[in-house]
Design a protein around this motif. Structure first.
Motif, short mmCIF file in Angstrom:
data_model
loop_
_atom_site.label_atom_id
_atom_site.label_comp_id
_atom_site.label_asym_id
_atom_site.label_seq_id
_atom_site.Cartn_x
_atom_site.Cartn_y
_atom_site.Cartn_z
N ASP A 206 0.58 -1.21 0.03
CA ASP A 206 -0.32 0.09 0.32
C ASP A 206 1.01 1.33 0.56
N ASP A 207 0.14 2.08 -0.66
CA ASP A 207 1.31 3.31 -0.49
C ASP A 207 0.77 4.27 0.38
N LEU A 208 1.55 3.52 2.04
CA LEU A 208 0.83 4.05 3.48
C LEU A 208 1.21 5.50 3.85
N TRP A 209 2.40 5.87 3.02
CA TRP A 209 3.24 7.07 3.16
C TRP A 209 2.12 8.24 2.94
N LYS A 210 1.41 7.76 2.52
CA LYS A 210 0.16 9.21 1.43
C LYS A 210 -0.38 9.20 3.07
N ARG A 211 -0.92 8.68 3.73
CA ARG A 211 -2.18 8.33 4.71
C ARG A 211 -1.48 8.42 6.73
N LEU A 212 -0.33 9.12 6.16
CA LEU A 212 0.78 8.94 7.45
C LEU A 212 -0.05 10.18 8.71
N LEU A 220 5.73 6.78 19.09
CA LEU A 220 6.94 6.68 18.48
C LEU A 220 7.86 5.99 17.69
N ILE A 221 8.84 6.47 16.66
CA ILE A 221 9.17 5.69 15.33
C ILE A 221 10.60 5.49 16.32
N VAL A 222 11.49 4.20 15.29
CA VAL A 222 12.75 3.62 16.45
C VAL A 222 12.97 2.84 14.64
N TRP A 223 14.30 3.57 14.81
CA TRP A 223 15.21 3.03 13.69
C TRP A 223 16.56 2.99 14.09
N GLY A 224 17.39 1.98 13.50
CA GLY A 224 18.67 2.00 13.15
C GLY A 224 19.49 2.47 12.21
N GLU A 233 16.11 7.69 6.12
CA GLU A 233 15.79 8.72 6.20
C GLU A 233 13.83 8.30 5.71
N ASN A 234 13.64 6.79 5.86
CA ASN A 234 11.76 6.82 5.57
C ASN A 234 11.29 7.20 6.76
N ALA A 235 12.52 7.14 8.48
CA ALA A 235 11.96 7.16 9.62
C ALA A 235 11.32 9.40 9.60
N VAL A 236 12.68 9.54 9.40
CA VAL A 236 12.36 11.27 8.99
C VAL A 236 11.20 11.65 8.57
N PHE A 237 10.76 10.76 6.83
CA PHE A 237 9.78 11.48 6.61
C PHE A 237 8.45 10.91 7.69
N MET A 238 8.29 10.21 8.42
CA MET A 238 7.89 9.85 8.69
C MET A 238 7.46 10.59 10.39
N LEU A 239 8.63 10.67 10.48
CA LEU A 239 8.06 12.36 12.03
C LEU A 239 7.81 13.10 10.90
N SER A 240 7.95 13.92 9.74
CA SER A 240 8.03 15.17 9.42
C SER A 240 6.24 14.97 8.99
N ARG A 241 5.49 13.62 9.05
CA ARG A 241 4.33 13.82 7.98
C ARG A 241 3.24 13.16 9.93
#
Length: 283
Positions: A206-212, A220-224, A233-241
């Protein structure tokens, strides 16, 4: 000590019989694993259960198609079906609202739950989650599952090579971890029906990024930082949305944060979720 068998449970979630593990009391934390060769709930989160269950009623699921849950043939709408099944499980267990922790594919399921069923999700923890958006990350030439099941088929050597892609520190790949994951990956039903098995069905994410930006739950977004599957970069995008979000990035860590940074991860999750739990108790 909590074991696989002592915490093992089954419940009927709509048409799907779901296997899960449960331990602890208090606010409910639903943990949804990632999708990959040999993935299942206990394999992703079983080592976190002892600590997290000291503060929460922890429920670790096997998604449909994985572990000991039913393995339906899913050709389209996989994340939506998973999300609906998780909501049905929550209802079957007599629950109203839960905290949801999802890793990788499980993160995409958690996002789908948060946007389609916001009344069910109290707080959200997204770990190396699918559903983000990256401009600069190169797409792999071939999926890890096709490489793993292709050629001569699954081997212990292939599984070790795959796990080395998930972790920054390869010394954490113990014989027990390797064997556990390999045995799950060659389970006959998994190999036939699981999306990461030998199924010929193609699954378009799914294009879930369009619905964030529809997510209302505190997140809480957690990444390595060394995640080679989903760059941070995906995590930073989620943080922005995601409006009510915060981001924690671990250095010297790959995709499998709950295992590679176990103590720090457990403490981080408990601290984030305890804020909400404490506020509800005071109210």
């Amino acid at each position: 000590m909590l074991t696989y068998e002592s915490t093992s449970r089954f419940a009927q979630a709509g048409p799907i019989r779901v296997h899960y593990h449960e331990a602890g009391e208090g606010p409910v934390l639903l943990c949804i694993h990632g999708g990959a060769p040999g993935a299942f709930g206990w394999g992703n989160f079983g080592r976190n259960l002892e600590e997290l269950s000291r503060r929460f009623r922890v429920i670790i699921v096997d998604l449909p198609g994985y572990g000991r849950s039913d393995k339906p043939d899913v050709s389209t709408g996989r994340n939506a079906m998973y999300a609906e099944t998780m909501v049905a499980l929550i209802r079957e267990l007599g629950l109203d609202r839960v905290h949801v922790l999802g890793m990788a594919t499980g993160g995409a399921v958690a996002i789908r739950m948060a946007v389609d069923h916001p009344s069910v999700v109290e707080r959200l923890v997204l770990v190396s989650a699918a559903g983000g958006h990256a401009v600069y990350q190169l797409r792999p030439k071939e999926s890890a599952s096709r490489i793993y099941y292709g050629g001569e088929g699954p081997t212990m050597e292939k599984m070790r090579a795959y796990l080395e892609q998930l972790l920054y520190d390869p010394t954490l790949i113990t014989d027990d971890v390797l064997l556990e994951r390999y045995e799950a990956s060659v389970e006959p039903e998994f190999m036939v029906q699981a999306p990461e098995g030998r199924s010929s069905q193609r699954h378009t994410p799914d294009d879930l990024w369009k619905r964030l930006d529809e997510i209302t739950a505190p997140t809480l977004i957690v990444w390595g930082r060394e995640n080679r599957t989903q760059s941070f970069e995906n995590a930073v995008f989620m943080l922005s949305r995601i409006r009510k979000s915060q981001l924690h990035v671990f250095g010297e860590c790959g995709l499998w944060v709950p295992y590679e940074k176990m103590a720090e991860f457990n403490a981080l999750v408990k601290r984030f979720l305890y804020v909400e739990s404490s506020a509800r108790l005071r109210a």
